[in-house]
Design an enzyme around this catalytic site. Sequence first.
Site, PDB file in Angstrom:
ATOM      1  N   LYS B  79       0.857  -1.198   0.000  1.00  4.03           N
ATOM      2  CA  LYS B  79       0.000   0.000   0.000  1.00  4.03           C
ATOM      3  C   LYS B  79       0.891   1.245   0.000  1.00  4.03           C
ATOM      4  O   LYS B  79       1.913   1.280   0.701  1.00  4.03           O
ATOM      5  CB  LYS B  79      -0.904  -0.025   1.237  1.00  4.03           C
ATOM      6  CG  LYS B  79      -1.957   1.092   1.262  1.00  4.03           C
ATOM      7  CD  LYS B  79      -2.891   0.966   2.484  1.00  4.03           C
ATOM      8  CE  LYS B  79      -3.971   2.052   2.472  1.00  4.03           C
ATOM      9  NZ  LYS B  79      -4.882   1.944   3.628  1.00  4.03           N
ATOM     10  N   SER B 159      -9.928   2.405   2.646  1.00  9.72           N
ATOM     11  CA  SER B 159      -8.955   3.070   1.814  1.00  9.72           C
ATOM     12  C   SER B 159      -8.003   2.126   1.074  1.00  9.72           C
ATOM     13  O   SER B 159      -7.361   2.542   0.114  1.00  9.72           O
ATOM     14  CB  SER B 159      -8.122   4.017   2.674  1.00  9.72           C
ATOM     15  OG  SER B 159      -7.324   3.298   3.588  1.00  9.72           O
ATOM     16  N   SER B 183     -10.397   0.186   6.887  1.00 10.96           N
ATOM     17  CA  SER B 183      -9.755   0.277   5.571  1.00 10.96           C
ATOM     18  C   SER B 183      -9.101  -1.006   5.081  1.00 10.96           C
ATOM     19  O   SER B 183      -8.681  -1.073   3.925  1.00 10.96           O
ATOM     20  CB  SER B 183      -8.703   1.379   5.582  1.00 10.96           C
ATOM     21  OG  SER B 183      -9.313   2.639   5.514  1.00 10.96           O
TER      22      SER B 183
END
Lengths: 503, 491
Positions: B79, B159, B183
Amino acid sequence: MSERPTYTLKGDTGDWEIVLGLEVHAQVSSNAKLFSGASTKFGAEPNQNVSLVDAAMPGMLPVINEFCVEQAVRTGLGLNAQINKVSRFDRKNYFYPDLPQGYQISQFEHPIVGEGVIEVDVEPSHGDPAYAFPVRIERLHLEQDAGKSIHDMDPGATYVDLNRSGVALMEIVSKPDIRTPLEAAAYVKKLKSIVVALGTCDGDMEKGNLRADVNVSVCKPGAYEKFRENDDFGELGTRCEIKNMNSFRFIQAAIEFEARRQIEILENGGSVDQETRLYDPDKGETRSMRSKEDAHDYRYFPDPDLLPLEIDDAFIEGIRVNLPELPDQKRARFESEYGLSRYDAGVLTSDAESATFYETVAKGRDPKLAANWVTQELFGYLNKAELDLSETPVTAVQLGGLIDLISDEVISGKIAKDVFQRMIDGEGDPADIVEKHGLKQVTDTGAIEAIIDEVIAANPEQAAAVKEKPKSMGWFVGQVMKASGGKANPQAVNKILREKLGL
Amino acid sequence: MSELTKLSLTGALDGLDKGDFSAVELTQAFVDTIEASNDALNAYVVKTPEQALAMAAESDTRRAAGKAGRLDGAPLGVKDLYCTKGVRTTACSNILGEFTPTYESTVTQNLWDQGAVMLGKLNMDEFAMGSSNETSRFGPPSNPWRRGSSNATLTSGGSSGGSATAVASDLCLAATASDTGGSIRQPAAFTGTVGIKPTYGRASRYGMVAFASSLDQAGPIAKTVSDAALLTEIMCSHDEKDSTSLNVETPDWLGEVGNGVKGMKIGVPKEYRIDGMPQEIEDLWQTGISWLKEMGAEIVDVSLPHTKYALPAYYIVAPAEASSNLARYDGMRYGARVDGDGLTGTYEGTRADGFGDEVQRRLMIGTYVLSSGYYDAYYLRAQKVRTRILQDFEQVFTEVDALLTPTCPSAAFAYGEKTDDPVQMYLNDIFTVTANLAGLPGISVPAGVDNDGLPLGLQVIGKALDEATCFRVAGALEDAAGFVAKPDKWW
């Protein structure tokens, strides 16, 4: 010790008094910063002592430097203050280029050190005798220093040096217990002597490692006493905070100016605005920096990157048992061990260097004589020459040697002063000076008698007159000493003169 | 070799160990797939094929020398929230410009120390603020899943939308993600993958771009519960560079998967049954309850009375911390800068230009709730609510071993469907924020599909530091569900 005098300023409407509270920022003596491993060494090239944490790079986190915590606790113990076993770090949010994180990590609600009290000594001044008074400490907390913005290198740009960014500071806040400019300076001096003795701050004010913000307000006589009874700040006048002063002289001058300024406003029917002011040493005045209205909203909140700081009794006691002798303890010991006055003991223990110097001089000698020579002669000379004790031309061993010569009656106290001057001039050890210049005291009574006989023979009228007026014998003493080149032992001269003159 | 990309993490490690294929072959398969698919899926915002192949070659050498680590040769996605040395890291925000860290986050370092291979940086909502990945500076990734009845592109959640997309469409074996209010778990639920947020403090936050420090926690998104367990083990560690990192041993979680739920007490909190929740979600929940019963667990109805305050409290605490955490992006030292009139002009230009709308909205909320005069009413009260929520959990965990809830109140939605109403978007987090506020571990497991054929997830919330139970329950649900559905390849 004398009573604490009342300090008043005369105004057109009567007398005014001053109330002062100080916030002193002391840089923690530590090799590394408060929350990063970066060096704190002074004088590095700009932006050399900056870690990723200090520069607030993305994803960087603060980690408390345990040594700084220890230093804060040590200082708290030196201030006779309560040590809080649980304290907390908060963020003080504001934007400025020398504040990379956009917030300063400080302790807002729960400081590591709570209330304490210290005894402050005030020097004799303008005919007022020395006195001592207590100042209550409100709190001591740890916080980060900011970097430095340099505005004058380029007309179109500001340069930022982050070397100081993240350096540990102790903010020591006093209660409003200080009442004169001289007391304010004395308070800072006392704090300085304590932190230096503890080794928790080097006390170097020129480098800004110890600096003071002073809260100044004025009030009518009687108001302060009421405040002390009910703790209601409403009894006192509106205060202004003068920021960031790093000299005793500036602190006093700034307070004097600021108090006068406030009195003038009040006496002209105005009111004092609560604001932050700066002292301009060139103009000798304070000027507004920012008013209460444009004060920042710092949006304090607990720093979620740090857990509450918890310390235990063992940690505190471990520091307590290893505390060095503090200035107050040392002064008390000098009073009892050496029989010195509180004032002399205070002067000699105001810093570790003076105390060590004195103790070297006094060792195995008359302590009071040693104190007189150190405080009167040596310190007197150093003050006049604007020298620091570290720059003294006369070592403690040499001064001790001089005192030995006096005690052993090799020279008189008067001759000793000449010898001392020659020591200052770099002529070396006192014994050598005495030898070289033939300053040895004449104690041989035969030799003294011979001189006295000569003087009496040369002055028959005075010899007759002195019998009527014995007090004028001093004139004969002077003549004899002069004739001996100052070397005759004064006691012997006195004794023999009396006999010879039939007194 | 594209079949290689369909392997699970543990399956691929087995193959490498047996010598069925090399790390270079495996990595090349992923590099090729990413090359072919990423334009359509937009999962990766930085691709590092050369670095990946070099790491893979080193891995093969290590394995040949008998020195393979636990993830040796496994190609993973990272990420964009994790700082990666020498590889651009922007948290998908314009304000970080072309920022390239000189340092590595602890979590990713742990992966490389075990021999993992980095394929690139994965898409995410800007600074992890969002539930649909639509706030990314690079545009959103696409969910490989589509409704049976429509070709509309769906969100893979947020997210960690890029991580979920990449795992679900075989663009990596598994991925790192992060979870501040859901998330990890919500994108996992939206994409038929497994995602766990460990106990707060299990994984170091050092080198993770901060959103809300007291809530942020690293975790993986993976294809199976075992993969998630293995990756979580590697990601977690005590780290002296993070003061909130817990000084605890990381247990053998992989070994817990498959140990079953016999004799466990599983709580079903009534407050997680909310108005307007689709029947399919309720049905899935009931199905999950039946499975666990059948496998020998005892189901207990429990109450977490302060649940309804969790979302409002979360949307005070998280923006408050963010408003301070993001103050460092001021254009002075790194990242993007817009010169304006004087210092204030430069700050304003830089931050107005650099932060997207959602980030600006949260910074304003956060600044407001911390401001003098409002602090007590908002921030302080939210923290008190947080304490109550934690106490609720502590109370029920005296009775039960874990809790079973839906992960989200809906399946994946289409882009634009919720963008106009921030509150609708925030409601996505309603079942997940509680675990963040209480610091508890929560795992999402794919358990079924809705009427449109979209995956749905069930969430298991465990006691603090009891990820072991989460993995056991999740493993049991995975077995029972037998979730093998895969999206039809349209990209």
